[in-house]
Design an enzyme around this catalytic site. Sequence first.
Site, PDB file in Angstrom:
ATOM      1  N   HIS A  90     -46.229  21.702  18.397  1.00  0.00           N
ATOM      2  CA  HIS A  90     -45.056  22.244  17.699  1.00  0.00           C
ATOM      3  C   HIS A  90     -43.801  21.429  18.024  1.00  0.00           C
ATOM      4  O   HIS A  90     -42.685  21.953  17.968  1.00  0.00           O
ATOM      5  CB  HIS A  90     -44.826  23.715  18.048  1.00  0.00           C
ATOM      6  CG  HIS A  90     -46.018  24.587  17.825  1.00  0.00           C
ATOM      7  ND1 HIS A  90     -46.344  25.119  16.592  1.00  0.00           N
ATOM      8  CD2 HIS A  90     -46.992  24.999  18.680  1.00  0.00           C
ATOM      9  CE1 HIS A  90     -47.456  25.831  16.697  1.00  0.00           C
ATOM     10  NE2 HIS A  90     -47.864  25.776  17.955  1.00  0.00           N
ATOM     11  N   SER A 114     -28.218  -1.557  11.752  1.00  0.00           N
ATOM     12  CA  SER A 114     -27.463  -0.778  10.770  1.00  0.00           C
ATOM     13  C   SER A 114     -26.415  -1.662  10.103  1.00  0.00           C
ATOM     14  O   SER A 114     -25.831  -2.539  10.738  1.00  0.00           O
ATOM     15  CB  SER A 114     -26.795   0.413  11.453  1.00  0.00           C
ATOM     16  OG  SER A 114     -25.844   1.020  10.600  1.00  0.00           O
ATOM     17  N   LYS A 131     -27.005   0.726  16.474  1.00  0.00           N
ATOM     18  CA  LYS A 131     -28.284   1.302  16.045  1.00  0.00           C
ATOM     19  C   LYS A 131     -29.284   0.237  15.628  1.00  0.00           C
ATOM     20  O   LYS A 131     -28.935  -0.771  15.057  1.00  0.00           O
ATOM     21  CB  LYS A 131     -28.085   2.254  14.844  1.00  0.00           C
ATOM     22  CG  LYS A 131     -27.485   3.562  15.195  1.00  0.00           C
ATOM     23  CD  LYS A 131     -27.683   4.651  14.173  1.00  0.00           C
ATOM     24  CE  LYS A 131     -27.536   4.237  12.726  1.00  0.00           C
ATOM     25  NZ  LYS A 131     -28.839   3.955  12.119  1.00  0.00           N
ATOM     26  N   GLU A 191     -40.766   3.721   8.812  1.00  0.00           N
ATOM     27  CA  GLU A 191     -40.337   4.591   7.724  1.00  0.00           C
ATOM     28  C   GLU A 191     -40.993   4.180   6.405  1.00  0.00           C
ATOM     29  O   GLU A 191     -41.333   5.041   5.570  1.00  0.00           O
ATOM     30  CB  GLU A 191     -38.818   4.561   7.604  1.00  0.00           C
ATOM     31  CG  GLU A 191     -38.136   5.236   8.787  1.00  0.00           C
ATOM     32  CD  GLU A 191     -36.619   5.057   8.795  1.00  0.00           C
ATOM     33  OE1 GLU A 191     -35.961   5.729   9.595  1.00  0.00           O
ATOM     34  OE2 GLU A 191     -36.114   4.237   7.998  1.00  0.00           O
TER      35      GLU A 191
END
Length: 435
Positions: free
Chosen positions: A127, A248, A254, A261
Amino acid sequence: MFEEDIEGSKAYAEALRKINLLTTKETEEICRGLDMVKKEWKTGDFEIKTGDEDIHTANERRLKEIIGEPATKLHVGRSRNDQVATDMKLWLLSNTKLLDEGIRHLIRKMVFRASQEIDIIMPGYTHLQRAQPVRWSHFLLSHAWSLKNDNDKLGTFRKATSVMPLGSGALAGNPFSIDRISLANSLKFEEITPNSMQAVSDRDFIAEFLFWASMVGIHLSRLAEDLILFSSKEFGFINLSDAYSTGSSLMPQKRNPDSLELIRGIGGSLFGECCSFVLVLKSLPSTYNKDLQSDKEAMFKAFDKLKSLLDVAIGTVETLKVNEDKCRLALSLEMLATDVAYYLVRKGVPFREAHHLAGQVVSESEKKKVNLSDLTLGELKLISEHFEHDIEKVWNYENSIEQYQATGGTAKSSVEKQIEKLQIFLQEDVALDSK
């Protein structure tokens, strides 16, 4: 599918020769001409003309230009209906070897890392909540086993696909009594289709390939999701290499997990190919219908997407860096609450009662705002007289992990057995290469 179409035509020419519908000379001319056509395709010299409806008519038209009249005899008893189904099966049987190799390569990278990084310990999750300590290697192998199952299913799919439709004609069969078994053997099919009407309309093998590809895409997507989470600052378990992440455009601090992805996004689109094609099949009347033309687009798209996903996954897994210290620091003593229950079970307490008592231990530690290990023996004995001084052994992550020695567990010996089994699988002769 020019190559599959040409090889099928050469085999069919030989079948016609055996029943005296082609002479030896005509057969030789046809095979020689088809080899020239194949060479033109491979060199990029083949010229597609306006009247070429498909690969079959294009090859036959060009063959006639090269050898003349004998080319017009090749199609006797054959239909594009049984021809295209045969070509597609030949294409899949040939090209799924590349997917088999890609899956094996990815598993090999996982197994290597698991063997080299077997002592790295990290939280396991259910979970998305910290649950129990596990080995990083055990986590990696959980994904490797899913891919191994995919590989096994690919073998089953290939066997089911190796059934030749050629010789079914348009729908009623072949009127010239060609030797279909001999023809199948020459094209390396294992069986022949038993019913001509079913053979020309059957695209179950395409639907099955698309579903199989969808499941591989789902498994790769789940791997990608785990690695995306683990690469975030909140986890920090891994760092992706610069080759598989990007900076980024606005925030220089970042690095984005773009490769993962894309795996996650494209992996989902594979099921879209499957779903749309299955719906094409849903309401078709018997035998061949033009709706089936969409089978090739779905097949080629799914293959290309899956091949690219495997390539990216291989590179990502191979080049990522594991932050062992971060993995270790993410462990917390409350993750050993289940071990408290197991401790009591070993003292003779029934599990349901032991689970309840372990819950009281957790509640007591939260009430006092201390770690489980900070509770005194006296405080523990107020919960259960079964607690003894040896409870101290429970507050150790390595001890926790090493108790799971049953097959499939996260103990070192069990993980080593997993690695050994997968290495045997990877070292086996690749059966696909011999078919």
